[in-house]
Structures are given as C-alpha cells and as structure tokens.
Design a protein around this motif. Structure first.
Motif, PDB file in Angstrom:
ATOM      1  N   ASN A 147      -3.248   4.750 -11.871  1.00 53.55           N
ATOM      2  CA  ASN A 147      -2.178   3.987 -11.241  1.00 53.55           C
ATOM      3  C   ASN A 147      -1.112   3.589 -12.259  1.00 53.55           C
ATOM      4  O   ASN A 147       0.096   3.641 -11.990  1.00 53.55           O
ATOM      5  N   SER A 202      -3.722   3.575  -3.892  1.00 57.77           N
ATOM      6  CA  SER A 202      -3.870   3.548  -5.328  1.00 57.77           C
ATOM      7  C   SER A 202      -2.587   2.973  -5.862  1.00 57.77           C
ATOM      8  O   SER A 202      -2.224   3.189  -6.977  1.00 57.77           O
ATOM      9  N   THR A 203      -1.875   2.284  -5.025  1.00 54.30           N
ATOM     10  CA  THR A 203      -0.555   1.765  -5.309  1.00 54.30           C
ATOM     11  C   THR A 203      -0.532   1.096  -6.652  1.00 54.30           C
ATOM     12  O   THR A 203      -1.234   0.164  -6.899  1.00 54.30           O
ATOM     13  N   GLN A 204       0.293   1.573  -7.453  1.00 60.17           N
ATOM     14  CA  GLN A 204       0.227   1.213  -8.824  1.00 60.17           C
ATOM     15  C   GLN A 204       1.406   0.457  -9.250  1.00 60.17           C
ATOM     16  O   GLN A 204       2.324   0.998  -9.403  1.00 60.17           O
ATOM     17  N   GLN A 205       1.623  -0.455  -9.362  1.00 66.88           N
ATOM     18  CA  GLN A 205       2.942  -0.717  -9.818  1.00 66.88           C
ATOM     19  C   GLN A 205       3.084  -2.097 -10.401  1.00 66.88           C
ATOM     20  O   GLN A 205       2.438  -3.012 -10.137  1.00 66.88           O
ATOM     21  N   GLN A 207       1.073   6.496 -13.198  1.00 69.21           N
ATOM     22  CA  GLN A 207       2.043   6.782 -12.140  1.00 69.21           C
ATOM     23  C   GLN A 207       3.131   5.711 -12.110  1.00 69.21           C
ATOM     24  O   GLN A 207       4.302   6.008 -11.836  1.00 69.21           O
ATOM     25  N   TYR A 208       2.744   4.492 -12.389  1.00 69.27           N
ATOM     26  CA  TYR A 208       3.727   3.423 -12.516  1.00 69.27           C
ATOM     27  C   TYR A 208       4.740   3.763 -13.605  1.00 69.27           C
ATOM     28  O   TYR A 208       5.954   3.609 -13.436  1.00 69.27           O
ATOM     29  N   THR A 249      -2.069  -3.035  -9.364  1.00 67.86           N
ATOM     30  CA  THR A 249      -2.302  -3.083 -10.804  1.00 67.86           C
ATOM     31  C   THR A 249      -2.514  -4.503 -11.315  1.00 67.86           C
ATOM     32  O   THR A 249      -2.919  -4.686 -12.458  1.00 67.86           O
TER      33      THR A 249
END
Length: 479
Positions: free
Chosen positions: A423, A39-42, A426-427, A390
């Motif tokens: 995401n 779910s890497t959000q960034q 969280q970013y 994202t």
C-alpha cells in the motif's frame, strides 16, 4: 560476486533475538484481510511529524516547503482523480481515489492508445477522512486485468494521469528503481552526508535481506548498464564520501555528518572489505579517522549522543571492540524505550543486534520487544484507517513505517505487513490524498537518497513475499 551467500548467519543471529522477543509480547497484528477489502493506501501530505495538518493557505505553504526539502515539487494544479502512476499488477487490487464530492456516480477505465472505454465502475459515496478532513471516494476496478496503458475518466472531473497494468509491473518498477540509484544527487552538505549514509545503510540491508532478487534483476541489465548494479553504486558512493573527508577526519566539521560517515564506512568495510582488501583498508582508515575526530569533540546534546551511538554500534559490529561495545550498550540501556523514532538510533540498533558476537542477549531481546511493539502500533493505526488503509497521512511517516515493517517482515513474513508495504509503495506512486507521485513507472524518485534506499528495501521485501523469491526469474521483462 555472491555477497548474499555470506548472509545466512546474519539472519539467524537476529532471529535469536526476535524469537526471544516474541516470547515476551503477543503481536496483535495478524488480523485477516480479504482480497475484497480496500488495500487503499494512502496518506496525503509530506509535512514533518511536527507540523500540524490544518486547512488553509498557511498550511499549504508549510507543506510545500517540507516537500521541497525532500526534492518533491507541488504541482501547480492537481487532477481530482488519483491513481497509482507507477502501475498496477494483474491479479491484485486496483484502486482509484476521487477527491471532493462532485465527481459523478460512475467512472470509466479508458485505453490510452485508442480512447476505448474498457471498463465502467461505480464511485461509492464520498466519506470524510477523519485523519485529513478531506472528502474522498475510493473506487475499485480490480476485476479488470487486461495489460496495457490506461487512464480513469469521468464526465464531471475529467481524466487522471495514465497508468499501466501488467503481470510484471513490480519487476519492471524494481529494475527501474535499481537503475535510477545511479542517478542519485550527492549534495555537499552535512545534511547530504547523513541522507546518503542512511540511504546506503537501507540499500545494503536490502542486499543482505534479498540478495537473490537483486541477482535475478541484474540479468536484465544490458552490457551498457552493468555499472548500475547496486554493489557498484554503493562502492562509488563510498568513494565519493571518502573524497569529502577533511584532513582532521571530519566531514564539514559537523558532528552528525561525521558520525554518519564513520558508521557507513564501518558498515561498508564489513560488507565489501572481505572481497576487496584495498577497499577494506581505505574504509577502515576513514572510519578510524572519523572516530578519532568524534572522540575529541564534546558530546552533550541528545542528537550528538545518538549520532555517537550509531558510529559506535557500526564499529562494534565491524570490529567487536570493547570501547565501541561499552558506548553502544550504555546508550541503549539508558534509553530504555523508543528505539525506532530517531534515524541514528534505529539504524544503530540494526547494526548492534546484527553483530555476530559479543552482544548482550538480554539487551537484544529487550530492544526487539520494543521494535515489535512499534510495528504493532503501526498495524493498529492501519486497522483504524478505513478510508485509505495506511494509518498516516504523510509521506514521511509512511516511509518510516515501511522501514520498520520491512525489517520485522524479513524476520517473520506476515501477509498483513506485506500488504501495508505494498500500500505504501502504491501511495508513493500517486495513489494518495493529494495525487502526488513520488516514484514514476520509469523508476525516477524523490531526491532524498535515504528514501530511495528505503523504497528499494520495502519493494524487495514485498516482492520476496508476494512472489516467493526462490521461483522468481523476472520472466517477460525487457532489458
């Protein structure tokens, strides 16, 4: 005060447009994401969209200037390990980012209180992020779910900032964000008026969409915090803005600031005036005076025209006046496309399509199709972003995407939309390519009130879908 009991008609009205739009376009954003996918959000940087991202000192100076304009200061030095400082939720994905290519092969999750290593994970080989050019490794420690306060450590890089894990992490963060709305700066400038007006618009939309969530959160305010209810704060901000209106009806003699003020006074009157007659009359007088000033000014530039549209759309929604309707619809038909890229236009569109009567159905359907297309593009960009997930590397674009996704996600909830919003939040908590924390676990946020409003909207929308709002009681939270 049960504001949200009046809002069912609002949702049904927009849904008519949305259903019609869906008949004209097939949204290809329903791609399945499994729990194992990052779910890497960034994103990483917060430059405006007109700044080209390049390495080197000149770029970093420009980056810092843009961050400063949003009330964010670049740290003097940064760790090489980036975590979501705002906290992780038990049972959901937990990611950590390692910057560069010298960080070792394993990492430890360490309990802050006693320094005990509670989990050891593998750091995957770093890959170059094609969007930012950085070498990043995104590791997973989702299987570790014990509540507490921790930090990430490697022998080579050192340790990260501390973060929490808990079942009620989102509930606590939401309540703290809500409390910190009352600490918003109120800059006395045209730009400050626009920022506050749009932030109020986003916050009021959050109330309209997720009123029951706010009602549940209010139960956890103690007696000394009752003035921190969102409705109370919005009324206070409206009063503050009203006190800055000049005798000629303008704010600072500025066209855009006056249009933003006019629009938010009309929206506030429409939302709160039915409950407080005096408030309604005051807001109406303020909006009328602002519009009278706008009508006396030239309106030639594209920015002035979009600002006038916003004010007219809000007044049309509140009053149904023919003059406002004509100005709003002529602008929308002339624009033909891209109803999401400008703040005045997007917020004005939300006002127009949510008017209870008098709107042009064909125009509304056309606009909704364009907005659905915009969300589809966001999803396609995210799908191509295998590193961070994202589709963008700027905080500003992430915030913009969250606003659009939250609007569409409210009308037709989607697991994918919800995940992208999660995401992004969280970013904003620090899980990004620069390790910058825009919102802390205590709910303190960037100074931009528009960003505060959008984050409140995005978080309330996300929580409504994740936790099934009708069963949410904020159990286990402390006051």
């Amino acid at each position: 005060m049960k504001l949200w009991s009046e809002l069912v008609k609002y949702r049904k009205h927009i849904m008519c447009y949305f259903i019609a739009a869906l008949m004209l376009v097939t949204v290809s954003c329903n791609r399945t994401r499994t729990e194992q996918q990052p779910s890497t959000q960034q994103g990483s940087r917060t430059e405006g969209t007109d700044i080209v991202q390049q390495s080197g000192q000149a770029q970093k100076q420009s980056y810092g200037a843009v961050l400063a304009s949003y009330g964010v200061a670049l740290p003097v030095s940064r760790p090489g390990i980036y975590v979501n400082v705002a906290g992780y939720v038990t049972g959901r994905e937990k990611k950590v980012i390692f910057a560069g290519d010298r960080h070792g092969k394993t990492f430890d999750v360490v309990r802050r209180d006693d320094g005990e290593v509670v989990y050891t994970g593998v750091i995957p080989r770093g890959v170059e992020d094609p969007l930012s050019g950085q070498v990043l490794s995104v590791a997973d420690f989702s299987v570790f779910d014990e509540p507490g306060i921790y930090y990430i450590h490697t022998d080579i890089v050192g340790q990260s900032y501390s973060f929490g894990i808990g079942e009620d992490t989102y509930e606590k963060l939401f309540l703290n964000m809500l409390k910190n709305i009352s600490g918003a700066d109120m800059p006395e400038s045209p730009e400050g008026v626009c920022d506050m007006s749009f932030g109020m618009h986003a916050a009021m939309y959050a109330l309209q969409c997720s009123g029951s969530l706010f009602e549940a959160a209010y139960q956890h305010l103690d007696q000394g915090e009752q003035d921190k209810q969102l409705v109370t704060q919005l009324l206070y901000m409206g009063k503050w803005l009203r006190s800055r209106q000049q005798d000629d009806g303008s704010l600072y003699g500025d066209y855009e600031a006056t249009a933003a003020f006019c629009g938010i006074m009309a929206m506030s009157r429409d939302m709160f005036g039915r409950y407080e007659a005096n408030v309604g009359r005051d807001y109406q007088q303020a909006a009328d005076a602002a519009w009278a000033w706008l009508a006396q000014q030239s309106c030639e530039t594209p920015r002035q025209q979009s600002a006038r549209f916003y004010a007219a759309a809000q007044l049309f929604k509140a009053d149904g006046g023919t003059t406002y309707k004509t100005i709003a619809e002529e602008y929308l038909w002339a624009k033909q496309e891209d109803y999401s890229s400008e703040r005045f236009v997007f917020y004005g569109v939300l006002a127009y399509i949510s008017a209870e009567q008098g709107t042009d159905r064909d125009l509304g359907t056309y606009i909704m199709k364009d907005m659905v297309d915009r969300v589809e593009v966001i999803c396609e960009e995210v799908q191509q972003d295998s590193v961070l997930g994202t589709g963008t590397r700027t905080a500003e674009e992430n915030i913009s995407n969250m606003l659009h996704l939250s609007f569409v996600n409210y009308l037709t909830p989607s697991k994918e939309y919800t995940l992208i919003i999660e995401n992004t939040l969280q970013y904003m908590g620090g899980l990004n390519g620069d390790g910058i924390c825009y919102v802390g676990t205590d709910g303190t946020q960037v100074q931009s009130f528009e960003w505060k409003g959008i984050m409140l909207l995005g978080m309330s929308d996300m929580m409504s879908n994740i936790y099934k709002l009708e069963n949410m009681t904020f159990n286990g939270m402390e006051n």
